[in-house]
Design a protein around this motif. Structure first.
Motif, PDB file in Angstrom:
ATOM      1  N   GLU A  63     -15.951  -5.265   7.684  1.00  0.00           N
ATOM      2  CA  GLU A  63     -16.835  -5.170   8.851  1.00  0.00           C
ATOM      3  C   GLU A  63     -16.992  -6.535   9.525  1.00  0.00           C
ATOM      4  O   GLU A  63     -16.944  -6.646  10.756  1.00  0.00           O
ATOM      5  N   ASP A  64     -17.173  -7.583   8.723  1.00  0.00           N
ATOM      6  CA  ASP A  64     -17.253  -8.936   9.278  1.00  0.00           C
ATOM      7  C   ASP A  64     -15.968  -9.291  10.011  1.00  0.00           C
ATOM      8  O   ASP A  64     -15.994  -9.843  11.112  1.00  0.00           O
ATOM      9  N   ALA A  65     -14.842  -8.974   9.375  1.00  0.00           N
ATOM     10  CA  ALA A  65     -13.546  -9.298   9.980  1.00  0.00           C
ATOM     11  C   ALA A  65     -13.384  -8.599  11.327  1.00  0.00           C
ATOM     12  O   ALA A  65     -12.928  -9.208  12.298  1.00  0.00           O
ATOM     13  N   ARG A  66     -13.770  -7.325  11.394  1.00  0.00           N
ATOM     14  CA  ARG A  66     -13.666  -6.593  12.667  1.00  0.00           C
ATOM     15  C   ARG A  66     -14.586  -7.204  13.720  1.00  0.00           C
ATOM     16  O   ARG A  66     -14.231  -7.278  14.903  1.00  0.00           O
ATOM     17  N   ALA A  67     -15.779  -7.667  13.319  1.00  0.00           N
ATOM     18  CA  ALA A  67     -16.717  -8.289  14.261  1.00  0.00           C
ATOM     19  C   ALA A  67     -16.186  -9.614  14.790  1.00  0.00           C
ATOM     20  O   ALA A  67     -16.668 -10.121  15.798  1.00  0.00           O
ATOM     21  N   GLU A  68     -15.167 -10.163  14.109  1.00  0.00           N
ATOM     22  CA  GLU A  68     -14.546 -11.408  14.561  1.00  0.00           C
ATOM     23  C   GLU A  68     -13.164 -11.174  15.156  1.00  0.00           C
ATOM     24  O   GLU A  68     -12.388 -12.106  15.339  1.00  0.00           O
ATOM     25  N   GLY A  69     -12.859  -9.904  15.444  1.00  0.00           N
ATOM     26  CA  GLY A  69     -11.643  -9.590  16.167  1.00  0.00           C
ATOM     27  C   GLY A  69     -10.411  -9.330  15.325  1.00  0.00           C
ATOM     28  O   GLY A  69      -9.308  -9.246  15.861  1.00  0.00           O
ATOM     29  N   SER A  70     -10.569  -9.191  14.009  1.00  0.00           N
ATOM     30  CA  SER A  70      -9.435  -8.888  13.136  1.00  0.00           C
ATOM     31  C   SER A  70      -9.503  -7.432  12.692  1.00  0.00           C
ATOM     32  O   SER A  70     -10.573  -6.834  12.648  1.00  0.00           O
ATOM     33  N   GLU A  71      -8.349  -6.887  12.326  1.00  0.00           N
ATOM     34  CA  GLU A  71      -8.272  -5.491  11.908  1.00  0.00           C
ATOM     35  C   GLU A  71      -9.029  -5.231  10.606  1.00  0.00           C
ATOM     36  O   GLU A  71      -9.705  -4.223  10.453  1.00  0.00           O
TER      37      GLU A  71
END
Length: 106
Positions: A63-71
Motif C-alpha cells: 500500500e505504501d509503495a502504491r501511494a508512492e507510485g510503484s506497483e
C-alpha cells in the motif's frame, strides 16, 4: 505551519508531476523535510502535509509503495536501488520518514 518549496519533500520534477497527476500521495525520505500542516504548491494547486511519521524500511507495505507510485513493494525496492545507484541498500532496520500530503480545497 509553513509554506515550503515542493522540492523540499519531493526530490525531482518527475515525482512532482506524479503528485499533480494524483499518482503519489506520500513520500518516504531519510529525514523529515516538512511538518504536519506545512503546505507546498505544484502547478497552481496547494497541497498540505497531513502527517509526518518516523518508520523503518521494514514497515513499508505494498500500500505504501502504491501511494508512492510503484506497483508493489518489490517494484518500489527496485526503483529505490535504481534511483540511488550504488549508494542504496535495502535494510529493513533503516530509519525513514513518511510525509503524507493531499490537495487543499480552495
Amino acid at each position: 505551519m509553513a509554506e515550503i518549496d515542493a522540492g523540499e519533500v519531493l526530490p525531482n520534477d518527475r515525482v512532482q508531476q506524479m503528485v499533480a497527476d494524483g499518482e503519489v500521495t506520500q513520500m518516504h525520505r531519510g529525514h523529515a523535510y516538512a511538518e504536519a500542516g506545512d503546505t507546498f504548491e505544484i502547478d497552481g494547486t496547494t497541497y498540505e502535509v497531513t502527517s509526518v511519521d518516523h518508520r523503518t524500511l521494514g514497515d513499508l507495505t505494498d500500500e505504501d509503495a502504491r501511494a508512492e507510485g510503484s506497483e508493489d513493494l518489490d517494484a518500489y525496492k527496485r526503483r529505490m536501488e535504481m534511483v540511488h545507484g550504488g549508494n542504496f541498500e535495502w535494510d529493513d532496520d533503516s530509519d525513514v520518514v513518511r510525509h503524507v500530503f493531499e490537495p487543499v480545497d480552495d
